[in-house]
Design a protein around this motif. Structure first.
Motif, PDB file in Angstrom:
ATOM      1  N   GLY A  74       0.787  -1.229   0.000  1.00 32.05           N
ATOM      2  CA  GLY A  74       0.000   0.000   0.000  1.00 32.05           C
ATOM      3  C   GLY A  74       0.818   1.277   0.000  1.00 32.05           C
ATOM      4  N   LEU A  75       2.139   1.167  -0.035  1.00 29.00           N
ATOM      5  CA  LEU A  75       2.983   2.356   0.007  1.00 29.00           C
ATOM      6  C   LEU A  75       2.880   3.159  -1.294  1.00 29.00           C
ATOM      7  CD1 LEU A  75       6.146   0.889   1.779  1.00 29.00           C
ATOM      8  CD2 LEU A  75       4.210   2.107   2.805  1.00 29.00           C
ATOM      9  N   GLY A  76       2.782   2.477  -2.410  1.00 24.29           N
ATOM     10  CA  GLY A  76       2.627   3.164  -3.691  1.00 24.29           C
ATOM     11  C   GLY A  76       1.323   3.938  -3.734  1.00 24.29           C
ATOM     12  N   ARG A  77       0.273   3.344  -3.223  1.00 23.57           N
ATOM     13  CA  ARG A  77      -1.034   4.007  -3.154  1.00 23.57           C
ATOM     14  C   ARG A  77      -0.938   5.259  -2.273  1.00 23.57           C
ATOM     15  NH1 ARG A  77      -6.337   2.454  -3.994  1.00 23.57           N
ATOM     16  NH2 ARG A  77      -5.642   0.401  -4.622  1.00 23.57           N
ATOM     17  N   GLN A  78      -0.251   5.140  -1.141  1.00 28.38           N
ATOM     18  CA  GLN A  78      -0.071   6.288  -0.247  1.00 28.38           C
ATOM     19  C   GLN A  78       0.744   7.390  -0.925  1.00 28.38           C
ATOM     20  OE1 GLN A  78       1.264   5.270   3.808  1.00 28.38           O
ATOM     21  NE2 GLN A  78       0.502   3.206   3.407  1.00 28.38           N
ATOM     22  N   ALA A  79       1.799   7.004  -1.639  1.00 28.75           N
ATOM     23  CA  ALA A  79       2.631   7.976  -2.340  1.00 28.75           C
ATOM     24  C   ALA A  79       1.810   8.727  -3.394  1.00 28.75           C
ATOM     25  CB  ALA A  79       3.832   7.293  -2.985  1.00 28.75           C
ATOM     26  N   MET A  80       0.993   7.999  -4.139  1.00 26.44           N
ATOM     27  CA  MET A  80       0.163   8.628  -5.160  1.00 26.44           C
ATOM     28  C   MET A  80      -0.856   9.574  -4.537  1.00 26.44           C
ATOM     29  SD  MET A  80       1.299   7.841  -8.101  1.00 26.44           S
ATOM     30  CE  MET A  80      -0.046   8.402  -9.141  1.00 26.44           C
ATOM     31  N   GLN A 106       0.339  -0.425 -15.137  1.00 28.60           N
ATOM     32  CA  GLN A 106      -0.899   0.076 -15.734  1.00 28.60           C
ATOM     33  C   GLN A 106      -2.111  -0.330 -14.912  1.00 28.60           C
ATOM     34  OE1 GLN A 106      -2.166  -2.080 -19.422  1.00 28.60           O
ATOM     35  NE2 GLN A 106      -0.161  -3.077 -19.185  1.00 28.60           N
ATOM     36  N   HIS A 107      -2.102  -1.525 -14.331  1.00 31.14           N
ATOM     37  CA  HIS A 107      -3.224  -2.004 -13.524  1.00 31.14           C
ATOM     38  C   HIS A 107      -3.290  -1.245 -12.200  1.00 31.14           C
ATOM     39  CE1 HIS A 107      -3.472  -5.016 -16.591  1.00 31.14           C
ATOM     40  NE2 HIS A 107      -2.234  -5.423 -16.326  1.00 31.14           N
ATOM     41  N   PHE A 108      -2.137  -0.960 -11.617  1.00 34.69           N
ATOM     42  CA  PHE A 108      -2.050  -0.161 -10.390  1.00 34.69           C
ATOM     43  C   PHE A 108      -2.687   1.206 -10.617  1.00 34.69           C
ATOM     44  CE2 PHE A 108       0.589   3.149  -8.310  1.00 34.69           C
ATOM     45  CZ  PHE A 108       0.243   2.909  -6.985  1.00 34.69           C
ATOM     46  N   TYR A 109      -2.286   1.883 -11.686  1.00 35.77           N
ATOM     47  CA  TYR A 109      -2.814   3.217 -11.955  1.00 35.77           C
ATOM     48  C   TYR A 109      -4.310   3.185 -12.251  1.00 35.77           C
ATOM     49  CZ  TYR A 109       1.989   4.881 -12.014  1.00 35.77           C
ATOM     50  OH  TYR A 109       3.277   5.199 -11.664  1.00 35.77           O
ATOM     51  N   ARG A 110      -4.773   2.191 -12.966  1.00 32.25           N
ATOM     52  CA  ARG A 110      -6.211   2.096 -13.251  1.00 32.25           C
ATOM     53  C   ARG A 110      -7.005   1.917 -11.953  1.00 32.25           C
ATOM     54  NH1 ARG A 110      -4.555  -1.395 -17.948  1.00 32.25           N
ATOM     55  NH2 ARG A 110      -4.445   0.064 -19.685  1.00 32.25           N
ATOM     56  N   LYS A 111      -6.488   1.136 -11.019  1.00 35.45           N
ATOM     57  CA  LYS A 111      -7.166   0.965  -9.725  1.00 35.45           C
ATOM     58  C   LYS A 111      -7.277   2.292  -8.977  1.00 35.45           C
ATOM     59  CE  LYS A 111      -5.823  -3.807  -8.885  1.00 35.45           C
ATOM     60  NZ  LYS A 111      -4.982  -4.694  -8.075  1.00 35.45           N
ATOM     61  N   LEU A 112      -6.358   3.205  -9.252  1.00 37.95           N
ATOM     62  CA  LEU A 112      -6.369   4.512  -8.597  1.00 37.95           C
ATOM     63  C   LEU A 112      -7.214   5.536  -9.352  1.00 37.95           C
ATOM     64  CD1 LEU A 112      -2.624   4.862  -7.528  1.00 37.95           C
ATOM     65  CD2 LEU A 112      -4.565   4.040  -6.180  1.00 37.95           C
ATOM     66  N   GLY A 113      -7.872   5.108 -10.409  1.00 42.20           N
ATOM     67  CA  GLY A 113      -8.763   5.994 -11.147  1.00 42.20           C
ATOM     68  C   GLY A 113      -8.173   6.624 -12.391  1.00 42.20           C
ATOM     69  N   TYR A 114      -6.970   6.227 -12.770  1.00 44.62           N
ATOM     70  CA  TYR A 114      -6.378   6.733 -14.002  1.00 44.62           C
ATOM     71  C   TYR A 114      -7.006   6.005 -15.175  1.00 44.62           C
ATOM     72  CZ  TYR A 114      -2.876   9.301 -11.391  1.00 44.62           C
ATOM     73  OH  TYR A 114      -2.265  10.192 -10.558  1.00 44.62           O
ATOM     74  N   PRO A 126       8.418  -1.008 -26.072  1.00 37.68           N
ATOM     75  CA  PRO A 126       7.005  -1.390 -26.002  1.00 37.68           C
ATOM     76  C   PRO A 126       6.114  -0.148 -26.051  1.00 37.68           C
ATOM     77  CG  PRO A 126       8.270  -2.381 -24.211  1.00 37.68           C
ATOM     78  CD  PRO A 126       9.153  -1.370 -24.876  1.00 37.68           C
ATOM     79  N   LEU A 127       4.866  -0.344 -26.343  1.00 38.97           N
ATOM     80  CA  LEU A 127       3.876   0.733 -26.360  1.00 38.97           C
ATOM     81  C   LEU A 127       3.868   1.455 -25.014  1.00 38.97           C
ATOM     82  CD1 LEU A 127       1.339   1.877 -28.022  1.00 38.97           C
ATOM     83  CD2 LEU A 127       0.025   0.424 -26.473  1.00 38.97           C
ATOM     84  N   GLU A 128       3.911   2.768 -25.030  1.00 35.94           N
ATOM     85  CA  GLU A 128       3.831   3.589 -23.817  1.00 35.94           C
ATOM     86  C   GLU A 128       2.388   4.072 -23.695  1.00 35.94           C
ATOM     87  OE1 GLU A 128       5.703   5.373 -20.439  1.00 35.94           O
ATOM     88  OE2 GLU A 128       6.597   4.025 -21.910  1.00 35.94           O
ATOM     89  N   ILE A 129       1.729   3.699 -22.606  1.00 35.32           N
ATOM     90  CA  ILE A 129       0.337   4.074 -22.381  1.00 35.32           C
ATOM     91  C   ILE A 129       0.313   5.386 -21.595  1.00 35.32           C
ATOM     92  CG2 ILE A 129      -1.872   3.401 -21.361  1.00 35.32           C
ATOM     93  CD1 ILE A 129      -0.811   0.459 -21.473  1.00 35.32           C
ATOM     94  N   ILE A 130      -0.337   6.403 -22.144  1.00 33.68           N
ATOM     95  CA  ILE A 130      -0.499   7.680 -21.468  1.00 33.68           C
ATOM     96  C   ILE A 130      -1.811   7.615 -20.675  1.00 33.68           C
ATOM     97  CG2 ILE A 130      -0.664  10.181 -21.746  1.00 33.68           C
ATOM     98  CD1 ILE A 130       1.953   8.911 -22.882  1.00 33.68           C
ATOM     99  N   MET A 131      -1.745   7.998 -19.399  1.00 32.13           N
ATOM    100  CA  MET A 131      -2.920   7.897 -18.533  1.00 32.13           C
ATOM    101  C   MET A 131      -3.188   9.241 -17.860  1.00 32.13           C
ATOM    102  SD  MET A 131      -1.973   4.187 -16.886  1.00 32.13           S
ATOM    103  CE  MET A 131      -3.597   3.439 -16.870  1.00 32.13           C
ATOM    104  N   ILE A 132      -4.475   9.530 -17.639  1.00 35.86           N
ATOM    105  CA  ILE A 132      -4.858  10.774 -16.984  1.00 35.86           C
ATOM    106  C   ILE A 132      -5.821  10.504 -15.842  1.00 35.86           C
ATOM    107  CG2 ILE A 132      -4.553  12.176 -19.066  1.00 35.86           C
ATOM    108  CD1 ILE A 132      -7.637  12.181 -19.362  1.00 35.86           C
ATOM    109  N   LYS A 133      -5.887  11.457 -14.920  1.00 34.72           N
ATOM    110  CA  LYS A 133      -6.859  11.390 -13.838  1.00 34.72           C
ATOM    111  C   LYS A 133      -7.292  12.816 -13.517  1.00 34.72           C
ATOM    112  CE  LYS A 133      -7.572   9.827  -9.084  1.00 34.72           C
ATOM    113  NZ  LYS A 133      -6.966   9.134  -7.945  1.00 34.72           N
ATOM    114  N   GLU A 134      -8.590  13.007 -13.454  1.00 31.12           N
ATOM    115  CA  GLU A 134      -9.126  14.298 -13.039  1.00 31.12           C
ATOM    116  C   GLU A 134      -9.143  14.317 -11.513  1.00 31.12           C
ATOM    117  OE1 GLU A 134     -12.732  15.324 -15.104  1.00 31.12           O
ATOM    118  OE2 GLU A 134     -11.936  14.481 -16.969  1.00 31.12           O
ATOM    119  N   LEU A 135      -8.700  15.431 -10.973  1.00 30.60           N
ATOM    120  CA  LEU A 135      -8.640  15.565  -9.510  1.00 30.60           C
ATOM    121  C   LEU A 135      -9.915  16.179  -8.954  1.00 30.60           C
ATOM    122  CD1 LEU A 135      -4.965  16.833  -9.139  1.00 30.60           C
ATOM    123  CD2 LEU A 135      -5.839  14.503  -8.890  1.00 30.60           C
TER     124      LEU A 135
END
Length: 135
Positions: A74-80, A106-114, A126-135
């Motif tokens: 859960g440290l990555g989630r806390q950092a984000m 990519q799965h970690f970020y999607r779980k966080l709403g990206y 490899p393909l670089e996936i660009i991800m966004i999240k509205e705050l």
């Protein structure tokens, strides 16, 4: 419990033990800009995080890296959450990041709403996936 602080010159050896992409000159700039963080648990450094501004106006997380032994706790989630709160408090309404299609992040970020917002193909990468999240 994770603590996050701005990286300092004294953190340089630890930083470059984890970050193989940034030039040393850039590290000094990012320290001055306060866009590099050291992640600690129990006072010990366990990871790093850095960002820049995409189009000079949108925070783009360039790197979140935790040492292997500290992943899955859960440290990555806390950092984000910390970073997103800082960006929100600074008046930003959207943040971005990216990850390669062959990485599990990519799965970690999607779980966080990206959500996926596009991709980039560089020769031999490899393909670089660009991800966004509205705050």
């Amino acid at each position: 419990m994770l603590s996050v602080s701005y990286a300092e010159i004294a953190d340089k050896a630890f930083w470059f033990s984890l970050d193989r992409h940034m030039r040393e000159e850039t590290y000094h700039e990012k320290i001055t800009e306060k866009t590099c963080y050291i992640l600690r648990e129990g006072g010990l450094p366990v990871g790093i995080m850095r960002y820049g501004l995409f189009w000079d106006n949108t925070p783009f997380l360039n790197l979140l890296y935790l040492q292997e032994a500290f992943r899955g706790r859960g440290l990555g989630r806390q950092a984000m959450a910390y970073w997103e709160d800082k960006m929100r408090a600074a008046g930003f309404r959207m943040v971005m990041t990216s990850t390669q299609a062959d990485e599990g992040a990519q799965h970690f970020y999607r779980k966080l709403g990206y959500r996926d917002a596009g991709s980039l193909i560089l020769p031999g990468e490899p393909l670089e996936i660009i991800m966004i999240k509205e705050l």
